[in-house]
Enzyme design. Structure first.
Site, PDB file in Angstrom:
ATOM      1  N   SER A  67       0.830  -1.215   0.000  1.00  0.00           N
ATOM      2  CA  SER A  67       0.000   0.000   0.000  1.00  0.00           C
ATOM      3  C   SER A  67       0.860   1.259   0.000  1.00  0.00           C
ATOM      4  CB  SER A  67      -0.890   0.032   1.247  1.00  0.00           C
ATOM      5  OG  SER A  67      -1.502  -1.205   1.445  1.00  0.00           O
TER       6      SER A  67
HETATM    7  N1  SAH Z   1       0.661  -5.367   4.333  1.00  0.00           N
HETATM    8  C1  SAH Z   1       1.173  -5.801   3.056  1.00  0.00           C
HETATM    9  C2  SAH Z   1       0.207  -5.502   1.930  1.00  0.00           C
HETATM   10  C3  SAH Z   1      -0.054  -6.731   1.158  1.00  0.00           C
HETATM   11  S1  SAH Z   1      -1.331  -6.670  -0.050  1.00  0.00           S
HETATM   12  C4  SAH Z   1       2.556  -5.267   2.815  1.00  0.00           C
HETATM   13  O1  SAH Z   1       3.068  -4.484   3.632  1.00  0.00           O
HETATM   14  O2  SAH Z   1       3.152  -5.653   1.809  1.00  0.00           O
HETATM   15  C5  SAH Z   1      -2.547  -7.738   0.670  1.00  0.00           C
HETATM   16  C6  SAH Z   1      -2.138  -9.149   0.939  1.00  0.00           C
HETATM   17  O3  SAH Z   1      -3.272  -9.815   1.504  1.00  0.00           O
HETATM   18  C7  SAH Z   1      -1.739  -9.968  -0.298  1.00  0.00           C
HETATM   19  O4  SAH Z   1      -0.455 -10.474  -0.117  1.00  0.00           O
HETATM   20  C8  SAH Z   1      -2.791 -11.091  -0.336  1.00  0.00           C
HETATM   21  O5  SAH Z   1      -2.278 -12.326  -0.788  1.00  0.00           O
HETATM   22  C9  SAH Z   1      -3.204 -11.165   1.124  1.00  0.00           C
HETATM   23  N2  SAH Z   1      -4.485 -11.816   1.389  1.00  0.00           N
HETATM   24  C10 SAH Z   1      -5.665 -11.714   0.711  1.00  0.00           C
HETATM   25  N3  SAH Z   1      -6.611 -12.490   1.283  1.00  0.00           N
HETATM   26  C11 SAH Z   1      -6.022 -13.087   2.364  1.00  0.00           C
HETATM   27  C12 SAH Z   1      -6.462 -14.015   3.356  1.00  0.00           C
HETATM   28  N4  SAH Z   1      -7.728 -14.510   3.372  1.00  0.00           N
HETATM   29  N5  SAH Z   1      -5.588 -14.403   4.305  1.00  0.00           N
HETATM   30  C13 SAH Z   1      -4.315 -13.945   4.324  1.00  0.00           C
HETATM   31  N6  SAH Z   1      -3.826 -13.082   3.410  1.00  0.00           N
HETATM   32  C14 SAH Z   1      -4.667 -12.650   2.441  1.00  0.00           C
END
Ligand code: SAH
Length: 209
Positions: free
Chosen positions: A51
């Site tokens: 993000s």
């Molecule tokens: N906080 C992260 C942002 C990642 S984007 C950072 O600092 O990089 C959102 C992430 O949520 C993705 O990697 C995606 O695979 C994950 N995601 C989506 N649904 C999910 C679920 N049910 N359980 C765990 N992770 C999930």
């Protein structure tokens, strides 16, 4: 990056201090490192994105305004759903007593584990699994933060909140704004919800891959 966030009005000092310490460029592909300190979202592989720093700062600052965090100056025991590249998990480990971060995509979980290992944050644990189920073994949590947008807040997250805890999650709203930042507070009387600004997060999905 921190000066820019300050100029934009971000005032949560612990969050700004953590953002100043964690090297964001180490969490993205080396080809994108030059853009790592701009206020933009960046791809992290498998169609996912880290993000914008201003959105990360806003969500962490909203967690700090929760009842218990405002009193204690720490986020306490935190559950993060969506480890992604591990950047926000690294920030959380500086702001909380204990962090559990769950990721459903194995390659991202493994990459985040490798990126976070040198930081040696003993209070941070990564879990490969479906974060829609929360993580019952370490519940209850004082704060829950989700980095992916869902249609609703799973009941498991609400149940795993301590009394006095705050949750923040991008969630689809019926108000015509699309996805918004939803804040849920749990008190002895129950759960209360507040909708904040519109946001654009990758989707929250079920199961693992
Ligand atoms: N906080 C992260 C942002 C990642 S984007 C950072 O600092 O990089 C959102 C992430 O949520 C993705 O990697 C995606 O695979 C994950 N995601 C989506 N649904 C999910 C679920 N049910 N359980 C765990 N992770 C999930």
């Amino acid at each position: 990056m921190v000066q820019h966030l300050r100029a934009e009005g971000e005032r949560c000092e612990p969050v700004l201090a953590a953002l100043a310490v964690v090297p964001r460029h180490q969490f993205v592909d080396s080809a994108l490192a030059a853009q790592a300190y701009e206020d933009t979202a960046l791809p992290i592989g498998l169609g996912q994105a880290i993000s914008k720093p201003s959105v990360v700062a806003r969500m962490l600052a909203l967690l700090f305004e929760g009842r218990d965090a405002a009193r204690s100056g720490s986020l306490g025991r935190v559950l993060e759903i969506g480890t992604g590249c591990g950047y926000q998990a690294a920030l959380l480990s500086l702001l909380a007593q204990q962090v559990i971060s769950v990721e459903r995509l194995r390659p991202l979980y493994e990459r985040a584990r490798d990126k976070l290992a040198p930081l040696r944050r003993d209070n941070l644990r990564l879990v490969y699994g479906d974060g829609r189920l929360g993580h019952p073994p370490n519940a209850p949590y004082d704060a829950i933060i989700c980095a992916a947008g869902g249609d609703d807040v799973p009941a498991a997250w609400l149940e795993q909140m301590a009394i006095g805890a705050r949750l923040i999650a991008p969630t689809r709203s019926d108000t015509g704004l699309g996805q918004v930042l939803l804040v849920v507070d749990r008190s002895a009387q129950g759960w209360s919800r507040q909708c904040h600004e519109g946001v654009h997060f990758v989707p929250l999905r079920s199961g693992t891959a």
